[in-house]
Structure formats: structure tokens, C-alpha cells
Scaffold this motif. Structure first.
Motif, mmCIF file in Angstrom:
data_model
loop_
_atom_site.group_PDB
_atom_site.id
_atom_site.type_symbol
_atom_site.label_atom_id
_atom_site.label_comp_id
_atom_site.label_asym_id
_atom_site.label_seq_id
_atom_site.Cartn_x
_atom_site.Cartn_y
_atom_site.Cartn_z
ATOM 1 N N GLY A 104 40.826 -95.970 14.121
ATOM 2 C CA GLY A 104 39.737 -95.483 14.953
ATOM 3 C C GLY A 104 40.239 -94.739 16.167
ATOM 4 O O GLY A 104 41.214 -93.989 16.106
ATOM 5 N N ARG A 126 36.479 -89.414 22.592
ATOM 6 C CA ARG A 126 37.434 -90.419 22.154
ATOM 7 C C ARG A 126 38.666 -89.745 21.548
ATOM 8 O O ARG A 126 38.590 -88.628 21.044
ATOM 9 C CB ARG A 126 36.779 -91.358 21.126
ATOM 10 C CG ARG A 126 35.589 -92.102 21.698
ATOM 11 C CD ARG A 126 34.872 -92.925 20.630
ATOM 12 N NE ARG A 126 35.655 -94.061 20.186
ATOM 13 C CZ ARG A 126 35.697 -95.231 20.810
ATOM 14 N NH1 ARG A 126 35.011 -95.409 21.928
ATOM 15 N NH2 ARG A 126 36.422 -96.214 20.334
ATOM 16 N N ALA A 147 41.977 -90.404 18.871
ATOM 17 C CA ALA A 147 42.525 -91.249 17.807
ATOM 18 C C ALA A 147 43.857 -91.855 18.217
ATOM 19 O O ALA A 147 44.645 -91.237 18.926
ATOM 20 C CB ALA A 147 42.694 -90.428 16.530
ATOM 21 N N LYS A 157 43.645 -86.765 15.607
ATOM 22 C CA LYS A 157 43.016 -87.136 14.337
ATOM 23 C C LYS A 157 43.816 -86.628 13.152
ATOM 24 O O LYS A 157 44.538 -85.628 13.231
ATOM 25 C CB LYS A 157 41.579 -86.625 14.291
ATOM 26 C CG LYS A 157 40.681 -87.307 15.306
ATOM 27 C CD LYS A 157 39.227 -87.133 14.966
ATOM 28 C CE LYS A 157 38.367 -88.010 15.869
ATOM 29 N NZ LYS A 157 36.958 -88.021 15.445
ATOM 30 N N ASP A 206 36.966 -93.231 11.835
ATOM 31 C CA ASP A 206 36.932 -92.311 12.971
ATOM 32 C C ASP A 206 38.247 -91.580 13.190
ATOM 33 O O ASP A 206 38.294 -90.583 13.913
ATOM 34 C CB ASP A 206 36.580 -93.066 14.251
ATOM 35 C CG ASP A 206 35.158 -93.600 14.240
ATOM 36 O OD1 ASP A 206 34.480 -93.449 13.207
ATOM 37 O OD2 ASP A 206 34.727 -94.172 15.257
ATOM 38 N N GLU A 262 31.735 -90.002 12.724
ATOM 39 C CA GLU A 262 32.298 -91.195 13.366
ATOM 40 C C GLU A 262 31.249 -92.308 13.344
ATOM 41 O O GLU A 262 30.646 -92.649 14.356
ATOM 42 C CB GLU A 262 32.745 -90.862 14.793
ATOM 43 C CG GLU A 262 33.859 -89.834 14.846
ATOM 44 C CD GLU A 262 34.318 -89.533 16.258
ATOM 45 O OE1 GLU A 262 33.811 -90.164 17.206
ATOM 46 O OE2 GLU A 262 35.190 -88.659 16.420
ATOM 47 N N THR A 287 30.244 -96.235 11.521
ATOM 48 C CA THR A 287 30.747 -97.420 10.828
ATOM 49 C C THR A 287 30.424 -97.441 9.333
ATOM 50 O O THR A 287 31.310 -97.695 8.512
ATOM 51 C CB THR A 287 30.198 -98.687 11.511
ATOM 52 O OG1 THR A 287 30.731 -98.754 12.833
ATOM 53 C CG2 THR A 287 30.591 -99.939 10.746
#
Length: 533
Positions: A200, A328, A330, A350, A368, A375, A377
Motif C-alpha cells: 500500500g 499518498r 507507495a 508505485k 494501492d 486505490e 480495498t
């Protein structure tokens, strides 16, 4: 094998086990070509697996558990580096600990506050408004207790499924070997025929004075010991708006700083409606602004300075909490993926992959950490399961990343599946699409006379018959529950004829999609004339 050096052997009864110390950079390198011994031949410090999953979040766990069901020997590595504030959590990943689950619980707490206000109009006799207060510490404890229970259940599941769990930080030493440093400093060397990277990401901080020292992120918000008080949320993506929304609903002054546009990547008409609704509830928005610095004052509060990029003016204000929600990154650099030869996007970290397979044949990634994938779940879970089926059961089923539904849990929720109006115009042309829309009045809003001006539904379709639906957008109560069913219809190739011929359930908000008939092109008024119009 060219470029491969075999060094150090372990004498294990009648066989030798080779640990790779250097390796070929070729993407065709396969660990099982070199190391393919059952786990019983390895010591406790040096173990071999069919699959090593790096990251104990939803996607990694789903992949590992599915692989075990198919007879694979699996290890899961999970380690949470403390946030700059020092926050850590247990097994289960972002969703369980600092994402979807605590967010939804705090969103629900906020909705209950609105329900208390509505209850008077429905005949409930309640104490005076000033006697009804919210206790942050009670909510925090309840949320954290639930999270801990999920952490425990997850640990038990791994044990029951005989998945080896390493609560340690893993780093690639070469394409077939990961070194794990446990919390107590003990080290393990793991080799595997296949690896899945599912780490993630973690929140970014802006590069401004005081951000790291004094700011928090969603990693910290749900476990704050003290009430957040007057809060500045820097960032207007879905995380920023959700946090600002429930904080405002819990009674805290919330301000959102927007650098460019709210809900980038979502339908921008709908984003505007969401912002209007939040403004009507008391959330302040600072548009086209970027932070300059955060300074801690003597009383423990924070002075935040910012600039307006439209007129270059500078401003400042005092806040109790500064929450950064600016994207965010990675966690691939921390894994030494470059040592394994895995290609990443330099800015985001990423992983570039096709059908979850990286450029290194036996190394995969889900969730993610993947470049240009949703992104979400459920996406990670589905991709993880299907990946395990392909690796260990010769399945040919690939993950379908199209038409994935999602919901933004703002005070008035926004549920969507398919593409935005902007994306539809860009892809097909404005003359080739039709946009159906309608405002509506939720029946439950009528008695307490709640604001209904932002309750809105929009359907985007192809203009030519059979008018295939390209996207559905819904703003209103229980939007997540509404959009889930229509997501299945979208997977089945939903058309406007099918949607309009569906008999709705009355009186619900979901039925508004089945009654929609006015197009933007027509110029007709999309506002309802009655509850049944």
C-alpha cells in the motif's frame, strides 16, 4: 545460469540448499529454477515458501489465504513504521486500522448527531440542545477497540490457515530472497518461488516548515487522545473531505484548504454539489490556496500561513489541529525493490505491472501499490484472490478494473460507478453522449425539513440506441448502499431502456435512478414537482 553466483550452502540431511547473493537482472529470472526445495529442508532462520506476501493489508491477506486454500506454503510479512507523530497499529493494513473502517465508524457517529436533531421533529422528547454533547474520547475508545478486535481475528485466521506470520520489516536482497528484521531485532532470510508486494502507501507531507513536526495525517486522526478541536484539513481529495465532514458533524470547526479542485478525478459537477452541501453544514473552504508554514505557539495551538494562488495574497489563522491529506506514496523504496529489479514510477514509488505481474516474472503486486489502479480495498482483495488462482490453480481469469463502484462518505454521501461526465465527453464527444439528471426529495428529509437542494442523481449514457450506460452518480443518504446494486447492472451492460423500465421501490432514494428521464440537452427543469413525480 548466466549472471548468477551461488554462494553459501546449508547441509540439510541429503540435500544442499543454495542461497542467492547476486543475480541476473533479466526479467525472465525465476526463483523456482534455482531454489525449489520443500520447506522441511530449511532451518528456522532460512525458510523457503511457495509464496511470500509482503504487506498484511486487505489485498496481501486475500492473496495469501487464497493461495493456502490451493495448497501453497505461504508467509506474510507485515510491519508498520511509526508515523512522524509516532502512531503505529496492528495487522490488517490501512483499511482496517487507519482507513475505511474507522472512517465509516466516525462518519456514522456524525450521522447519528444529525439524527438526534431530526428526532425532535418526529416526536422524540430530548434534552435541550445545549445538554447534548459528544465525547471524543468515548468514540475514540470504541473505534480503537473494534480495530483491535479485527487485528486479533486476523492473527487467528493466519494461524488457523497455517500461514507463517512475520511481524517484521522485509527487504529484498535479490529477486529470490527477502531479509526480515523482526521487532526484537532477530533476522530471518526467506526465499520463495513467488512474491507478492502489497504494501500500500502512506500519507505524504508537504515540503513546508513545521509540517512534519506539527501536522498529522489520517494515520493519526482516529487514535488522537484528545479532541481535535478547530481543525485545518489541507487537501480536498476524498480523504480530506470525509475527515472534514465527520469532524464538522461531531461539532468541531473544520476548514478545508483546496489547492486546485475538490475530488480530483471524480465528476466535477458532483464535486461542486458535495462542497456546497458541506458549506451549508458549516465547513469552511479556502479555494486555490497552498500552505506556507506551520508554527507552534506557546499555548500549544498552531499558526498556519498560506497563500492564495489566484491573487498571490497571504493569510494566516490559528488551529488546534492541522491534518494533511495531500496524497499518498507507495512504500516500495523501503523494500529495496530496485535490488530485485522491479520497475517503479519514480515520483510516486508505485509499481508498474501488467495483470499484477511486474517486469520480474515471479514478482507480483496488488492493491494501492500499483500504478494507475483504483486505490480501493475491494479492488485489492479481488485482485489478490484472482492472482493466487492464476499462480496456483492455472486460472485464466484476470482482474477487471473497469466500472468499479465507490462512495465518498461525506455528510451527504456521493456514490458513483463508471465514468464522469468530463471523461465521457473526452472519450466520445459531447454530441455522442446523453446526460440524464434529476434532483429529488428523500422522504425522510421532509418532516424535519432538512435541506434537499443537493440531493441529485445523474446518469451518463451513449446517445445512440440502446443508450448503454457509461456512468451513474448519486448524491444523497446511503449512497454506498444505493450504488452497489447498480454496479452489478453496469457489469451486465446496463442500458437506459433497461434502467427506465425497472420498477423502483417506493419510497426509497434508490428508485430515483429508475425514474430519471430529463436530459441536460433538453433544458427542462430537473427539480421534482412532488414526491412521486
Amino acid at each position: 545460469m548466466a549472471g548468477v553466483k551461488l554462494c553459501r550452502t546449508l547441509a540439510c540431511r541429503r540435500t544442499q540448499v543454495f542461497i542467492l547473493r547476486s543475480y541476473s537482472r533479466s526479467s525472465t529470472f525465476v526463483c523456482s529454477d534455482i531454489i525449489n526445495r520443500p520447506a522441511r529442508y530449511f532451518s528456522t532462520r532460512n525458510a523457503h515458501y511457495d509464496l511470500v506476501v509482503i504487506g498484511g493489508g486487505s489485498g496481501g491477506l486475500a492473496c495469501g489465504k487464497e493461495a493456502v486454500q490451493l495448497g501453497a506454503k505461504v508467509a506474510v510479512l507485515d510491519y508498520v513504521s511509526p508515523s512522524p507523530r509516532g502512531t503505529v497499529w496492528g495487522l490488517g493494513g490501512t483499511c482496517v486500522n487507519v482507513g475505511c473502517i474507522p472512517k465509516k465508524l466516525m462518519h456514522q457517529a456524525s450521522l447519528l448527531g444529525e439524527a438526534i436533531v431530526d428526532a425532535r421533529a418526529y416526536g422524540w422528547v430530548l434534552p435541550e440542545a445545549n445538554a447534548i454533547k459528544h465525547d471524543w474520547r468515548v468514540l475514540r475508545e470504541a473505534v480503537q477497540n473494534h480495530i483491535k478486535s479485527v487485528n486479533w481475528v486476523t492473527r487467528v485466521q493466519l494461524r488457523d490457515k497455517k500461514i507463517d506470520y512475520y511481524n517484521g520489516h522485509g527487504q529484498f536482497e535479490n529477486p529470490c530472497t527477502v531479509k526480515v528484521v523482526m521487532k526484537n531485532g532477530k533476522e530471518h532470510t526467506l526465499t520463495a518461488s513467488h512474491f507478492v508486494i502489497a504494501v500500500g502507501g502512506r500519507p505524504r507531507y508537504p515540503d513546508i516548515p513545521g509540517a512534519l513536526q506539527y501536522g498529522i495525517t489520517s494515520d493519526d486522526l482516529f487514535s488522537l487522545e484528545n479532541p481535535p478541536g478547530k481543525t485545518l484539513v489541507v487537501g480536498a481529495g476524498y480523504i480530506g473531505l470525509e475527515c472534514a465532514g465527520f469532524l464538522n458533524g461531531l461539532g468541531y470547526d473544520a476548514t478545508v484548504m483546496v489547492r486546485s479542485v475538490p475530488l480530483r478525478g471524480f465528476d466535477q459537477q458532483i464535486a461542486g454539489i458535495v462542497v456546497d452541501e458541506m458549506k451549508s453544514k458549516g465547513v469552511t473552504f479556502l479555494m486555490k490556496c497552498i500552505p506556507l508554514s506551520v508554527e507552534k505557539k506557546g499555548d500549544g495551538k498552531f499558526l498556519v500561513s498560506w497563500t492564495n494562488t489566484t491573487d498571490q495574497s497571504t493569510h494566516s489563522d490559528i488551529f488546534d489541529t492541522v491534518l494533511f491529506a495531500v496524497g499518498r506514496k507507495a512504500l516500495t523504496k523501503e523494500l529495496n525493490v530496485e535490488v530485485a529489479g522491479v520497475k517503479t514510477v519514480s515520483e510516486s514509488g508505485k509499481i508498474i505491472a501488467e495483470n499484477e505481474q511486474t517486469n520480474v516474472k515471479h514478482i507480483f503486486a496488488v492493491g494501492d501499490v500499483l500504478h494507475e489502479k483504483p486505490e480501493l480495498t475491494p479492488v485489492a482483495i479481488q485482485a489478490g484472490k484472482l492472482l493466487a488462482q492464476r499462480i496456483f490453480n492455472n486460472s485464466k481469469v484476470q482482474m477487471d478494473y473497469e466500472n468499479v463502484a465507490t462512495t465518498v462518505f461525506t455528510p451527504l454521501e456521493y456514490g458513483t460507478v463508471g465514468i464522469s461526465e468530463e471523461a465521457a465527453i473526452k472519450k466520445y464527444g459531447e454530441d455522442e453522449i446523453e446526460v440524464f439528471h434529476a434532483f429529488y426529495k428523500p422522504t425522510e428529509f421532509s418532516v424535519p425539513q432538512r435541506n434537499v437542494k443537493n440531493c441529485y442523481a445523474k446518469v451518463i449514457s451513449k446517445r445512440d440506441d440502446p443508450q448503454k450506460v457509461l456512468g451513474l452518480h448519486f448524491v444523497g443518504p446511503q449512497a454506498g448502499e444505493v450504488i452497489q446494486g447498480f454496479a452489478t447492472a453496469m457489469k451486465c451492460g446496463l442500458t437506459m431502456n433497461q434502467l427506465q423500465s425497472t420498477v423502483g421501490i417506493h419510497p426509497t432514494v434508490a428508485e430515483e435512478f429508475t425514474r430519471i428521464y430529463i436530459t441536460k440537452r433538453s433544458g427542462e427543469d430537473p427539480n421534482p414537482q412532488s414526491c412521486c413525480s
